[in-house]
Design an enzyme around this catalytic site. Structure first.
Site, PDB file in Angstrom:
ATOM      1  N   SER A 144      86.612  54.279 -15.440  1.00  0.00           N
ATOM      2  CA  SER A 144      87.250  53.336 -14.516  1.00  0.00           C
ATOM      3  C   SER A 144      88.754  53.557 -14.566  1.00  0.00           C
ATOM      4  O   SER A 144      89.285  53.945 -15.615  1.00  0.00           O
ATOM      5  CB  SER A 144      86.948  51.900 -14.939  1.00  0.00           C
ATOM      6  OG  SER A 144      87.825  51.003 -14.288  1.00  0.00           O
ATOM      7  N   TYR A 159      87.232  45.636 -21.382  1.00  0.00           N
ATOM      8  CA  TYR A 159      86.757  46.607 -20.388  1.00  0.00           C
ATOM      9  C   TYR A 159      87.659  47.846 -20.377  1.00  0.00           C
ATOM     10  O   TYR A 159      87.174  48.985 -20.454  1.00  0.00           O
ATOM     11  CB  TYR A 159      86.721  45.946 -19.009  1.00  0.00           C
ATOM     12  CG  TYR A 159      86.150  46.819 -17.923  1.00  0.00           C
ATOM     13  CD1 TYR A 159      84.778  47.088 -17.865  1.00  0.00           C
ATOM     14  CD2 TYR A 159      86.973  47.392 -16.951  1.00  0.00           C
ATOM     15  CE1 TYR A 159      84.245  47.894 -16.869  1.00  0.00           C
ATOM     16  CE2 TYR A 159      86.449  48.200 -15.947  1.00  0.00           C
ATOM     17  CZ  TYR A 159      85.091  48.452 -15.902  1.00  0.00           C
ATOM     18  OH  TYR A 159      84.551  49.256 -14.919  1.00  0.00           O
TER      19      TYR A 159
HETATM   20  P1  NAP Z   1      76.526  46.723 -11.417  1.00  0.00           P
HETATM   21  O1  NAP Z   1      76.069  46.651 -10.017  1.00  0.00           O
HETATM   22  O2  NAP Z   1      76.805  45.477 -12.175  1.00  0.00           O
HETATM   23  O3  NAP Z   1      75.438  47.622 -12.221  1.00  0.00           O
HETATM   24  C1  NAP Z   1      75.499  47.754 -13.605  1.00  0.00           C
HETATM   25  C2  NAP Z   1      74.252  48.470 -14.071  1.00  0.00           C
HETATM   26  O4  NAP Z   1      74.313  48.590 -15.514  1.00  0.00           O
HETATM   27  C3  NAP Z   1      72.985  47.715 -13.723  1.00  0.00           C
HETATM   28  O5  NAP Z   1      71.985  48.629 -13.324  1.00  0.00           O
HETATM   29  C4  NAP Z   1      72.591  47.069 -15.038  1.00  0.00           C
HETATM   30  O6  NAP Z   1      71.175  46.954 -15.125  1.00  0.00           O
HETATM   31  C5  NAP Z   1      73.089  48.113 -16.045  1.00  0.00           C
HETATM   32  N1  NAP Z   1      73.274  47.511 -17.362  1.00  0.00           N
HETATM   33  C6  NAP Z   1      74.198  46.598 -17.737  1.00  0.00           C
HETATM   34  N2  NAP Z   1      74.000  46.229 -19.023  1.00  0.00           N
HETATM   35  C7  NAP Z   1      72.940  46.953 -19.465  1.00  0.00           C
HETATM   36  C8  NAP Z   1      72.242  47.018 -20.691  1.00  0.00           C
HETATM   37  N3  NAP Z   1      72.597  46.272 -21.743  1.00  0.00           N
HETATM   38  N4  NAP Z   1      71.205  47.862 -20.797  1.00  0.00           N
HETATM   39  C9  NAP Z   1      70.816  48.621 -19.749  1.00  0.00           C
HETATM   40  N5  NAP Z   1      71.445  48.616 -18.555  1.00  0.00           N
HETATM   41  C10 NAP Z   1      72.480  47.786 -18.415  1.00  0.00           C
HETATM   42  O7  NAP Z   1      77.849  47.576 -11.556  1.00  0.00           O
HETATM   43  P2  NAP Z   1      78.399  48.927 -10.883  1.00  0.00           P
HETATM   44  O8  NAP Z   1      79.637  48.561 -10.194  1.00  0.00           O
HETATM   45  O9  NAP Z   1      77.337  49.685 -10.198  1.00  0.00           O
HETATM   46  O10 NAP Z   1      78.839  49.680 -12.224  1.00  0.00           O
HETATM   47  C11 NAP Z   1      78.339  50.920 -12.628  1.00  0.00           C
HETATM   48  C12 NAP Z   1      79.405  51.625 -13.464  1.00  0.00           C
HETATM   49  O11 NAP Z   1      80.569  51.860 -12.654  1.00  0.00           O
HETATM   50  C13 NAP Z   1      79.896  50.788 -14.648  1.00  0.00           C
HETATM   51  O12 NAP Z   1      80.046  51.640 -15.791  1.00  0.00           O
HETATM   52  C14 NAP Z   1      81.247  50.274 -14.187  1.00  0.00           C
HETATM   53  O13 NAP Z   1      82.118  50.006 -15.270  1.00  0.00           O
HETATM   54  C15 NAP Z   1      81.727  51.431 -13.319  1.00  0.00           C
HETATM   55  N6  NAP Z   1      82.776  51.089 -12.336  1.00  0.00           N
HETATM   56  C16 NAP Z   1      82.475  50.298 -11.251  1.00  0.00           C
HETATM   57  C17 NAP Z   1      83.489  50.018 -10.325  1.00  0.00           C
HETATM   58  C18 NAP Z   1      83.218  49.181  -9.100  1.00  0.00           C
HETATM   59  O14 NAP Z   1      84.161  48.829  -8.393  1.00  0.00           O
HETATM   60  N7  NAP Z   1      81.997  48.839  -8.804  1.00  0.00           N
HETATM   61  C19 NAP Z   1      84.787  50.504 -10.517  1.00  0.00           C
HETATM   62  C20 NAP Z   1      85.056  51.282 -11.632  1.00  0.00           C
HETATM   63  C21 NAP Z   1      84.039  51.566 -12.532  1.00  0.00           C
HETATM   64  P3  NAP Z   1      70.373  45.703 -15.722  1.00  0.00           P
HETATM   65  O15 NAP Z   1      71.204  44.464 -15.551  1.00  0.00           O
HETATM   66  O16 NAP Z   1      69.113  45.720 -14.934  1.00  0.00           O
HETATM   67  O17 NAP Z   1      70.151  46.073 -17.164  1.00  0.00           O
END
Ligand code: NAP
Length: 249
Positions: A144, A159
């Protein structure tokens, strides 16, 4: 339809929604057999249906990435079944508390570091021989901008610190695999995307102004391709650039 990832095995963590789901679907569409990991079984089953509806194949791994012995068993199970792993997308992540460092509860701190950092290290530890056994092992860790900004924001401590560690993890594993294996390791900054996590981080924001995980997915597939040449770098989606890490001036 072109299926350039035919015969390739891809593990995607956090595949139940957001970025992980989009890249899992895109990999399956391109011919990969996707091992989809997340806690929410119903969402994984729905992903499985979507993959199968398009003629793809998946194996579901309902699992909490904080269950470290389960991650060891997953590596063993992948070895038993395929003897190799071509692609590991370390995507599962949590935002954690947005509050001053002094107000963060120890359990909250441990959870963010466990999901965002330690689980990715435990998976690398478990999967390393399988990635080296593949003819073009590819690792993509989702970082990120919060981890490497010149001006750190207050209150995003756990984070940002976890994502700085993800960058270091990617660079270290890249340094350990370059020249002695075919493995390539990339970190990715997705930038702000329309997901559950972003809505939690920025509740007042209009999500329709944001790009979607489906727009990022083809870029992630490019980093997993057999002919991808780079390792130890950061792909920055907002600027569509490859960045080399630089020492602070
Ligand atoms: P999201 O929609 O909240 O998805 C997060 C995913 O991680 C879900 O599939 C969740 O599945 C899984 N997860 C969380 N805790 C877990 C655990 N303890 N065990 C197994 N799975 C787990 O978020 P997203 O935005 O797609 O994020 C994906 C990645 O992108 C993250 O690493 C985030 O930091 C990064 N990121 C996102 C953004 C953005 O703007 N969206 C920006 C920068 C970086 P379950 O809840 O079903 O377990």
């Amino acid at each position: 339809m072109s299926r350039p990832f035919e015969g390739r095995i891809a593990l995607v963590t956090g595949a139940s929604r957001g970025i992980g789901r989009a890249v899992a679907l895109a990999l399956a569409r391109a011919g990969a057999h996707v091992v989809a990991l997340a806690r929410t079984q119903g969402a994984l089953e729905e992903l499985d249906d979507a993959i199968r509806a398009e003629g793809g194949e998946a194996t579901l791994a309902p699992c909490d990435v904080r269950d470290f012995p389960a991650l060891d068993l997953l590596g063993a199970a992948i070895f038993e079944r395929w003897g190799k792993l071509d692609i590991f997308i370390g995507n599962a992540g949590v935002l954690g508390p947005v509050s001053p460092l002094a107000h963060v509860e120890p359990k909250q701190w441990e959870d963010v570091l466990a999901v965002n950092v330690t689980a990715n290290w435990r998976l690398i530890r478990s999967l390393d021989p399988l990635l080296r056994a593949a003819d073009a092992g590819r690792v993509v860790l989702i970082s990120s901008g919060a981890g490497h900004r010149a001006d750190y924001k207050p209150y995003w401590g756990p984070y940002a610190i976890s994502k700085a560690a993800v960058d270091a993890l990617a660079r270290t594993y890249a340094a350990e695999t370059v020249n002695v294996s075919a493995v390539k390791v990339m970190a990715v900054n997705p930038g702000p995307l329309r997901t559950h996590m972003r809505a939690k981080a920025m509740p007042g924001e209009d999500p329709t102004i944001l790009r979607t995980p489906e727009e990022l997915a083809p870029k992630l597939l490019a980093l997993c391709a057999q002919d991808w040449p780079e390792t130890g770098k950061l792909y920055d989606f907002p600027t569509d650039r490859l960045l080399s890490f630089q020492a602070p001036r």
